[in-house]
Design a protein around this motif. Structure first.
Motif, PDB file in Angstrom:
ATOM      1  N   ILE A  36       0.833  -1.203   0.000  1.00  0.00           N
ATOM      2  CA  ILE A  36       0.000   0.000   0.000  1.00  0.00           C
ATOM      3  C   ILE A  36       0.868   1.254   0.000  1.00  0.00           C
ATOM      4  O   ILE A  36       0.612   2.207  -0.742  1.00  0.00           O
ATOM      5  CB  ILE A  36      -0.961  -0.009   1.203  1.00  0.00           C
ATOM      6  N   VAL A  84      -8.414   0.378   3.521  1.00  0.00           N
ATOM      7  CA  VAL A  84      -7.592   1.044   2.504  1.00  0.00           C
ATOM      8  C   VAL A  84      -7.858   0.498   1.108  1.00  0.00           C
ATOM      9  O   VAL A  84      -7.464   1.111   0.125  1.00  0.00           O
ATOM     10  CB  VAL A  84      -6.090   0.932   2.831  1.00  0.00           C
ATOM     11  N   LEU A  85      -8.540  -0.639   1.023  1.00  0.00           N
ATOM     12  CA  LEU A  85      -8.853  -1.218  -0.284  1.00  0.00           C
ATOM     13  C   LEU A  85     -10.191  -0.743  -0.844  1.00  0.00           C
ATOM     14  O   LEU A  85     -10.464  -0.924  -2.023  1.00  0.00           O
ATOM     15  CB  LEU A  85      -8.892  -2.751  -0.178  1.00  0.00           C
TER      16      LEU A  85
END
Length: 172
Positions: A36, A84-85
């Motif tokens: 990430i 975060v996805l």
């Protein structure tokens, strides 16, 4: 659709996590946040997807978002992260403009998080309230800072990933 898939996936991740050692979970976590962080450094601008694609509502889009939701749910249940996805999935799969995707992310994170924490609690795991509240407060502060300082945030994530990786490898 992402929230529904995430609610289904979170218990699977929580269940799978019971079979992995703490070191393995930390290695997976370190790799996940390193990827990430590298993506944050690599892609500083949003993709140009065109405004006309933002209103697509076909069956294939529903299927893609449901599958992405299951994946996010599994990651949330396994590692305690996954939010975060969500925004990138909404931008890339649903073709939502980035600001709309970000606004949609928080309710989806909340729903998937409820499923993940419920799965862990039903499995007999307990959450210490003191450290949890401090971590949540620090996370909120980090989120606000991260929104403003993406590159600094990405570098901090890389440092955390490297620390976890080294610590996990040395302790084996």
């Amino acid at each position: 659709m992402m929230a529904a898939g995430g609610v289904a996936g979170a218990p699977l991740g929580a269940w799978a996590g019971r079979f992995l050692s703490g070191n393995w979970l930390m290695l997976v976590f370190a790799a996940f946040i390193a990827v990430i962080a590298l993506r944050l450094l690599w892609e500083k601008t949003e993709p140009d997807l065109g405004a006309s694609s933002a209103t697509q509502t076909g069956r294939s889009q529903v299927a893609r978002l449901s599958i992405a939701g299951v994946f996010v749910g599994v990651v949330a249940g396994l590692l305690g992260i996954g939010g975060v996805l969500i925004a990138p999935s909404l931008v890339l799969l649903a073709r939502l403009p980035i600001h709309r995707a970000i606004a949609t992310t928080m309710p989806v994170v909340f729903i998937i998080s409820l499923s993940a924490i419920s799965s862990h609690l039903l499995a007999g795991q307990r959450v210490p309230p003191g450290p949890t509240l401090w971590f949540a407060a620090a996370g909120a502060a980090g989120l606000l800072a991260g929104m403003r300082l993406q590159a600094v945030f990405a570098m901090a994530m890389l440092a955390v990933a490297a620390f976890i990786l080294v610590r996990s490898l040395v302790s084996n």
